[in-house]
Write an enzyme that holds these catalytic residues in place. Structure first.
Site, PDB file in Angstrom:
ATOM      1  N   SER A  36       3.807  -2.297  10.191  1.00  0.00           N
ATOM      2  CA  SER A  36       5.261  -2.405  10.377  1.00  0.00           C
ATOM      3  C   SER A  36       5.830  -3.752   9.916  1.00  0.00           C
ATOM      4  O   SER A  36       6.733  -4.303  10.551  1.00  0.00           O
ATOM      5  CB  SER A  36       5.638  -2.109  11.832  1.00  0.00           C
ATOM      6  N   GLU A  71      -5.180  -4.826  10.525  1.00  0.00           N
ATOM      7  CA  GLU A  71      -4.142  -3.815  10.720  1.00  0.00           C
ATOM      8  C   GLU A  71      -4.370  -3.106  12.047  1.00  0.00           C
ATOM      9  O   GLU A  71      -5.136  -2.124  12.116  1.00  0.00           O
ATOM     10  CB  GLU A  71      -4.185  -2.788   9.580  1.00  0.00           C
ATOM     11  N   GLU A 129      -6.458   5.003   7.901  1.00  0.00           N
ATOM     12  CA  GLU A 129      -6.191   6.410   7.556  1.00  0.00           C
ATOM     13  C   GLU A 129      -7.404   7.048   6.892  1.00  0.00           C
ATOM     14  O   GLU A 129      -7.674   8.236   7.087  1.00  0.00           O
ATOM     15  CB  GLU A 129      -4.935   6.497   6.673  1.00  0.00           C
ATOM     16  N   HIS A 148      -9.316   1.499   5.084  1.00  0.00           N
ATOM     17  CA  HIS A 148      -8.029   1.664   5.769  1.00  0.00           C
ATOM     18  C   HIS A 148      -8.199   2.645   6.927  1.00  0.00           C
ATOM     19  O   HIS A 148      -8.954   3.617   6.821  1.00  0.00           O
ATOM     20  CB  HIS A 148      -6.974   2.173   4.784  1.00  0.00           C
ATOM     21  N   GLY A 200       3.011  -1.095   4.141  1.00  0.00           N
ATOM     22  CA  GLY A 200       3.113   0.318   3.810  1.00  0.00           C
ATOM     23  C   GLY A 200       4.549   0.695   3.478  1.00  0.00           C
ATOM     24  O   GLY A 200       5.046   0.428   2.383  1.00  0.00           O
ATOM     25  N   GLY A 201       5.240   1.283   4.455  1.00  0.00           N
ATOM     26  CA  GLY A 201       6.579   1.843   4.233  1.00  0.00           C
ATOM     27  C   GLY A 201       7.548   0.919   3.517  1.00  0.00           C
ATOM     28  O   GLY A 201       8.250   1.343   2.585  1.00  0.00           O
ATOM     29  N   ASN A 256       0.873  -1.173   0.000  1.00  0.00           N
ATOM     30  CA  ASN A 256       0.000   0.000   0.000  1.00  0.00           C
ATOM     31  C   ASN A 256       0.909   1.221   0.000  1.00  0.00           C
ATOM     32  O   ASN A 256       1.515   1.555   1.017  1.00  0.00           O
ATOM     33  CB  ASN A 256      -0.893  -0.008   1.243  1.00  0.00           C
ATOM     34  N   TRP A 257       0.995   1.852  -1.161  1.00  0.00           N
ATOM     35  CA  TRP A 257       1.919   2.985  -1.290  1.00  0.00           C
ATOM     36  C   TRP A 257       1.358   4.258  -0.676  1.00  0.00           C
ATOM     37  O   TRP A 257       2.072   5.275  -0.618  1.00  0.00           O
ATOM     38  CB  TRP A 257       2.243   3.226  -2.770  1.00  0.00           C
ATOM     39  N   LYS A 258       0.080   4.241  -0.308  1.00  0.00           N
ATOM     40  CA  LYS A 258      -0.532   5.453   0.266  1.00  0.00           C
ATOM     41  C   LYS A 258      -0.285   6.633  -0.695  1.00  0.00           C
ATOM     42  O   LYS A 258      -0.363   6.442  -1.909  1.00  0.00           O
ATOM     43  CB  LYS A 258       0.007   5.702   1.682  1.00  0.00           C
ATOM     44  N   GLY A 279       3.055   2.104  10.716  1.00  0.00           N
ATOM     45  CA  GLY A 279       4.055   3.158  10.559  1.00  0.00           C
ATOM     46  C   GLY A 279       4.821   3.476  11.829  1.00  0.00           C
ATOM     47  O   GLY A 279       5.508   4.494  11.902  1.00  0.00           O
TER      48      GLY A 279
HETATM   49  P1  13P Z   1       3.354   0.287   7.574  1.00  0.00           P
HETATM   50  O1  13P Z   1       3.787  -1.013   6.918  1.00  0.00           O
HETATM   51  O2  13P Z   1       4.121   1.466   7.069  1.00  0.00           O
HETATM   52  O3  13P Z   1       3.267   0.166   9.042  1.00  0.00           O
HETATM   53  O4  13P Z   1       1.831   0.569   7.050  1.00  0.00           O
HETATM   54  C1  13P Z   1       0.891  -0.455   7.141  1.00  0.00           C
HETATM   55  C2  13P Z   1      -0.311  -0.075   6.388  1.00  0.00           C
HETATM   56  O5  13P Z   1      -1.002   0.874   6.756  1.00  0.00           O
HETATM   57  C3  13P Z   1      -0.633  -0.844   5.183  1.00  0.00           C
HETATM   58  O6  13P Z   1      -1.910  -0.553   4.722  1.00  0.00           O
END
Ligand code: 13P
Length: 242
Positions: free
Chosen positions: A201, A162, A95, A93, A222-223, A9-11, A168
Site C-alpha cells: 500500500s 512486504e 502471491e 512474492h 503494486g497498485g 510490480n504490475w502483477k 493491496g
Molecule cells: P500494493 O502496493 O498494491 O499494496 O502491492 C504491493 C505489492 O505486492 C508489491 O509487490
C-alpha cells in the site's frame, strides 16, 4: 552507500499496448530522477518495453525457473529473460507463495538461477496478519531469509519486506515498524549493504514518510505503480537528506 530503488510490480495488469501508453506518459515525468527505477511487468511486455527504456529505468520479470530450458509448461528461463534485456526478477512474492505453491526451497532455486544468469533478484519476504498477531513476525521472516538465501550472493541482491496484510489493502505498515523490521532483516544478512525495500500500500500520499526512514532503501509498489502520474510522484518523492 546503499542505492535507492523504486520498483513497480504490475502483477497481471496491462496489455502490451497499455504498457507502451504508460511508458510514453511516465518517462518524461521522471526524467530528472537520480534513483534507480525498475518496472516489473508481465512477460508479454518485457521485449516491447526493453527497447524503449533509458539507462535509468530497468526491467524486472516476475518469475524465473531454475532450469535453462525444459518441459516446464508456463515457466520462463534466465536465458529467455536475458535475451530481452531484463536485469531484475521478483522472486518469492507472497502471491506466488500463496496461490502458486512457491516454497522457500523453490524460491532459493530461483534466486540462484537469477544470479547465475546475471539478473538481480528482488526477494520478497513478509508475514501474514495471523502471524503478526501471534507475535511471530520475526520468526517467520528470519526463517524465510535463512532458507531462501542459502548459497545466494548477497552482493547482488535486493530484498523487499512486504507484510502480506498490507498488500493491496490500503493498510500500510506504520513507517516506524517497517523501519524496525527492515533493520532486523539487515541484522540477519552477511552483507549489510543489501538494499531493502518496503512494499504494501505504498502511495503518493505516504512515500515521503516511508522514504524518510533510515533503514528503508526504496519501495516495491503494486497498485500505485499502474498509473503513470502516481508512480512518477513516488519516484520523484520529496528531497530527503539521508
Ligand atoms: P500494493 O502496493 O498494491 O499494496 O502491492 C504491493 C505489492 O505486492 C508489491 O509487490
Amino acid at each position: 552507500m546503499r542505492p535507492i530503488i523504486l520498483a513497480g510490480n504490475w502483477k497481471m495488469y496491462k496489455t502490451q499496448a497499455e504498457a507502451l501508453a504508460f511508458l510514453e506518459q511516465f518517462l518524461p515525468l521522471i526524467a530528472e530522477t537520480a534513483h534507480q527505477v525498475i518496472l516489473g511487468v508481465p512477460f508479454t511486455s518485457l521485449g516491447g518495453l526493453a527497447v524503449r527504456l533509458p539507462a535509468t529505468v530497468h526491467l524486472a520479470a516476475q518469475n524465473i525457473h531454475w532450469a535453462d530450458f525444459g518441459a516446464f509448461t508456463g515457466e520462463v528461463s534466465g536465458p529467455m529473460l536475458r535475451e530481452v534485456d531484463v536485469s531484475h526478477v521478483i522472486i518469492g512474492h507472497s502471491e506466488r507463495r500463496q496461490y502458486f505453491g512457491e516454497t522457500d526451497a523453490t524460491v532459493n532455486l530461483r534466486l540462484k538461477a537469477a544470479q547465475h544468469h546475471g539478473l538481480t533478484p528482488i526477494l520478497c519476504v513478509g508475514e501474514t496478519k495471523a502471524q503478526r498477531d501471534a507475535q511471530a513476525t520475526e520468526a517467520v521472516i528470519f526463517s524465510q531469509l535463512e532458507q531462501d538465501l542459502v548459497g545466494v550472493d548477497q552482493q547482488k541482491l535486493i530484498i523487499a519486506y512486504e507484510p502480506i496484510w498490507a498488500i493491496g489493502t490500503g493498510d500500510t505498515c506504520a513507517t516506524l515498524e517497517a523501519n524496525r523490521v527492515i533493520g532486523l532483516i539487515r541484522s540477519r544478512l552477511t552483507h549489510s549493504d543489501v538494499p531493502i525495500q518496503y512494499g504494501g500500500s505504498v502511495k503518493p500520499e505516504n512515500i515521503d514518510e516511508i522514504m524518510a526512514q533510515p533503514e528503508i532503501d526504496g519501495v516495491l509498489v503494486g497498485g500505485a505503480s499502474l498509473e503513470a502520474t502516481s508512480f512518477a510522484r513516488i519516484v520523484n518523492y520529496g528531497s530527503v537528506c539521508r
